[in-house]
Enzyme design. Structure first.
Site, mmCIF file in Angstrom:
data_model
loop_
_atom_site.group_PDB
_atom_site.id
_atom_site.type_symbol
_atom_site.label_atom_id
_atom_site.label_comp_id
_atom_site.label_asym_id
_atom_site.label_seq_id
_atom_site.Cartn_x
_atom_site.Cartn_y
_atom_site.Cartn_z
ATOM 1 N N GLU A 119 0.427 -0.959 -0.315
ATOM 2 C CA GLU A 119 0.145 -0.032 -0.077
ATOM 3 C C GLU A 119 1.328 1.479 0.060
ATOM 4 O O GLU A 119 0.413 2.688 -0.207
ATOM 5 C CB GLU A 119 -1.152 0.136 0.912
ATOM 6 N N SER A 409 -57.275 -0.878 17.136
ATOM 7 C CA SER A 409 -58.053 0.319 17.414
ATOM 8 C C SER A 409 -57.686 0.733 18.397
ATOM 9 O O SER A 409 -58.167 2.356 19.152
ATOM 10 C CB SER A 409 -59.541 -0.406 18.687
#
Length: 864
Positions: A119, A409
């Protein structure tokens, strides 16, 4: 020189000056101008570039010590509302990232060397920026000529991961380079490399080399071989291409691994012998992650939610998500939560008891439940539990916040009644006719909605009650009334507006009448339902539910404050007028009173005194979801009960709503543990009491107290200004004379005629609908109050005057008999004497009087 001879004084001829062609002169001139312009542009460009560089750098925020605090492995601590430590976060993030620390010897040298070799081979020699690679990448950016010139060093990639800035722009690259230079001045190489190995993404949701090591090799990174280290390092460049979990990825990974090993050999990081052995090593990847936590301790549902909420708010405050995770888990934060551990323990006790989860396993699923308790004055969540039984893992499904289900409800108070009351469109005494209706536009021939089935007078059916008040409709959870109020009185726009103010977004939901009964496409969570009921007990004000109050950084500074930090500030919204909230609360108290659908919900305080409870049950279609949302003056809580899959909840005959049962048990535990004394809901200004008729909602008359079902006079709460006044008297109750010996086919009394003997006449009270009920279809049932309606038929027992034998006067009667009253009937039906003179007129007058008596509403008396 002689101009004539063009010779010099020496007599030699003079050579003629050579002239440049005109085109050449022009070209030279152009080049001179271009050269000058290029120089000018270069100087100008340099100035512009310098200005741009200065601008980029001056606006770049340097990486701070706090930004890399996770490299110090600082522990984040979580505290309850009383300041007691309840949990710690030590770097484990749901197995997606597990931090490793070089100073602890957790990272093998092979891995560090492999990453640097492939890297950033000059990592230990540059000062944060590899200028050779940077110049090549810059030239290639402006004048592409092939080849790869990745200019980012490991230090620069750390910067990118922390800031989350990955734009492909000169500005970002300049700022990244400057930040990298600053970072290298403040930290050693090993610290930067360690940060990189904890930040880097390696595919399959793995962030950091430790989680990737577990994911791909099933062991900690410190146990990796050289070959495995090279393989892991090779994934970083393109995780998708080198994914060990795919066949193609494994082939690519092996090629990449050999490239990494070759680079390590070239740089002298490994010997030829090590290289040869590693090349021959057969990489063995596992099939799936076997990451194991280092501790058997499992976070509670509450702590899980705190983690989610703090992470969300850190991102909202401007942090990159991945960096926010690191900050949260290893930044040494102090999190002050809202949990009350006494209340949480009281809840845990109920949810861990299998006896509270009836129904049993179905289709491989076990019954589940979820519950939240909120302090209504602050919106602070005091406790929550997201499933049944013992919690066995971190960050599992929390049904309190992550589940959306139809509310049944329990949705009516917040979608229908609360908004309609607040708009003064209805009152608690408003009467609606509960009769069969057809409100489904997709299926106009189908009766919809229908009421839930119940046993009334020994008959189990979907009954219709007829004329009932809003209070009764709430108490008995009557679907037809909710639907008629929503559709015909309130409207979908206002309903959605109030729901939004109550913290429930209706985006994606159609404005269908099913909303009135909680039939939702997207559903709601138990936490949303809990918070939506808060305004009823908090003077009409909605408080956004919160799990924490503050987050402090590792240096003690305030990072997040739910009361002050604008990006995460707790929302407060006025939903209802204070009077509306109280009236709605009083209506919901009817649900837990005698005759209510949750009349069994009772709580007592430390002294054994009853605690006022208000709430609403809820059941979705096919009994898939069972709800109870309720509150006391101290707490608001919602419970959902059901299965994770849409499976009908089947309960033993006579069983109570399991959600209401859990609610009651938890709240009773809470009141017992907290030793709280009972207190009532406070009646605010703007609320008045008024006597009304239960079946008209108006000022009662004398007839209302004589309703055949019992006294219909009720004392009701009203928002001031909405109560019935003046001559707004009951027009539903009427009186009529009936024949006590006559009934129709349905057993209802028939009206007495003018000829019915007085000893067979009785005056009774009936109801008279403003709009007579007419069944739409032959099979439609009649409402239960139909038998109390004013009769429309007369008895046929006495349809004409009684026949009386024509007798002579007593003095001339052959039989010696005389009329008992001294008169005798004439052939035309009249009688002799004072009545006989105007017999027909007298009959007509008496007939008119009788007809007036048949229907005689009493509107002359105000019993209020």
């Amino acid at each position: 020189m002689d101009p004539k001879t063009k010779t010099n004084t020496g007599g030699k001829p003079v050579k003629k000056a050579k002239q440049s062609p005109p085109a050449l002169k022009f070209i030279k001139t152009v080049f001179k101008i271009l050269f000058i312009m290029i120089l000018a542009l270069m100087f100008a460009g340099a100035g512009i570039a310098g200005g741009m560089l200065y601008g980029y750098i001056s606006t770049a925020t340097p990486i701070t010590a706090e930004d890399l605090a996770f490299t110090q492995n600082l522990t984040t601590k979580i505290y309850d509302r009383d300041g007691n430590e309840i949990d710690k976060l030590t770097g484990y993030d749901n197995q997606d990232r597990i931090l490793v620390f070089d100073k602890d010897g957790e990272i093998p040298q092979y891995l560090k060397d492999a990453i640097v070799a492939i890297e950033d081979e000059r990592f230990y020699n540059h000062n944060g920026v590899d200028w050779k690679r940077t110049i090549g990448a810059t030239i290639n950016y402006f004048v592409p000529f092939g080849g790869s010139f990745g200019g980012s060093t490991i230090t620069q990639q750390v910067v990118k991961n922390i800031t989350g800035d990955d734009e492909r722009t000169p500005r970002r690259k300049v700022q990244e380079a400057w930040r990298a230079l600053q970072l290298e001045k403040r930290y050693e190489k090993w610290q930067i490399l360690e940060a990189y190995m904890n930040l880097v993404y390696l595919g399959n949701s793995c962030y950091g080399v430790q989680s990737a090591s577990y994911k791909y090799f099933g062991k900690p990174v410190k146990e990796l071989s050289l070959a495995q280290c090279a393989s892991l390092a090779g994934i970083i460049q393109t995780p998708g291409k080198y994914d060990p979990f795919t066949e193609e990825g494994r082939k690519n990974n092996k090629k990449r691994q050999e490239l990494v090993l070759g680079k390590m050999l070239e740089l002298g990081k490994i010997s030829q012998e090590e290289y040869d052995l590693a090349i021959k090593d057969d990489l063995e990847f596992i099939e799936k992650s076997t990451v194991k936590a280092t501790s058997n301790k499992v976070n509670s549902y509450f702590v899980d939610q705190v983690i989610r909420d703090v992470l969300k708010d850190l991102v909202a405050s401007g942090l990159d998500e991945e960096y926010a995770k690191l900050k949260l888990y290893s930044g040494g934060l102090t999190i002050k939560t809202t949990v009350d551990m006494d209340i949480q323990n009281a809840m845990d006790q109920v949810f861990k008891d299998p006896e509270n989860f009836p129904g049993g396993e179905k289709q491989g699923y076990t019954p589940q439940a979820a519950m939240a308790i909120i302090d209504p004055k602050t919106g602070e969540i005091l406790a929550m539990y997201g499933g049944s039984g013992e919690k066995t893992a971190d960050l599992t499904l929390n049904r309190v916040t992550q589940m959306r289900r139809a509310a049944g409800s329990s949705f009516k108070p917040i979608a229908v009644y609360g908004p309609a009351l607040d708009q003064h469109l209805i009152t608690a005494a408003t009467v609606i006719d509960d009769v069969p209706v057809y409100m489904n536009p997709q299926k106009p021939e189908q009766r919809y909605p229908v009421n839930f089935a119940e046993t009334i007078n020994g008959v189990y059916a979907r009954h219709y009650r007829g004329l009932i008040s809003i209070r009764t409709a709430v108490q008995r959870s009557v679907n037809v009334v909710a639907a008629r109020v929503w559709k015909d009185i309130l409207g979908g726009d206002l309903s959605f507006e109030y729901l939004k103010k109550s913290g429930i977004s209706m985006e994606g939901e159609g404005k269908y009448v099913s909303i009135a009964m909680g039939g939702l496409s997207n559903g709601v969570s138990p936490l949303q339902m809990t918070a939506a009921y808060v305004p009823f007990v908090n003077e009409g004000i909605y408080m956004e539910p919160i799990t924490y109050t503050q987050v402090l950084d590792n240096d003690g500074s305030v990072l997040l404050d739910k009361k002050k930090t604008e990006s995460v500030k707790q929302k407060q919204t006025i939903v209802y007028d204070e009077a509306t909230a109280f009236v709605m609360t009083d209506l919901l108290r009817s649900v837990t009173a005698s005759g209510g659908t949750a009349s069994y919900v009772k709580l007592t305080d430390v002294n054994g005194k009853s605690i006022p409870c208000a709430g609403k049950t809820g059941t979705s279609e096919d009994d898939v979801d069972r709800w109870y949302v309720g509150y006391t003056p101290d707490f608001v809580a919602a419970v959902w009960y059901g299965y994770d899959k849409n499976i009908t909840v089947e309960l033993p005959s006579g069983s109570r709503n399991p959600a209401a049962n859990i609610w009651m048990k938890v709240l009773q535990n809470v009141y017992d543990s907290e030793k709280l004394e009972s207190r009532d809901f406070e009646v605010p200004e703007g609320v008045v009491k008024k006597q009304v008729c239960a079946y008209s909602g108006k000022i009662p008359t004398e007839l209302c107290s004589k309703d055949p079902r019992g006294n219909a006079v009720r004392t009701e709460y009203f928002i001031k200004g909405t109560e019935p006044r003046g001559n707004d008297k009951c027009d539903v109750h009427v009186s009529a004379k009936i024949d006590i010996h006559s009934k129709d086919l349905f057993g209802r009394p028939l009206l007495a005629t003018e000829y019915t003997p007085l000893n067979e006449v009785e005056e009774r009270v009936f109801i008279l609908r403003r709009e007579p009920y007419k069944p739409k279809n032959p099979g439609d049932p009649y409402p239960l109050d139909w038998k109390y309606e004013l009769p429309v038929e007369y008895s046929d027992r006495y349809t004409s005057p009684p026949k009386v034998e024509n007798k002579k006067p007593a003095q001339s009667s052959p039989s010696g008999e005389s009329s008992s009253d001294g008169t005798s009937p004439n052939n035309d039906g009249s009688q002799n004497g004072k009545k006989g003179e105007n017999g027909l007129s007298d009959f007509i007058n008496r007939l008119g009087e009788t007809l007036q008596d048949i229907i005689k509403p009493d509107n002359d008396r105000n019993t209020d």
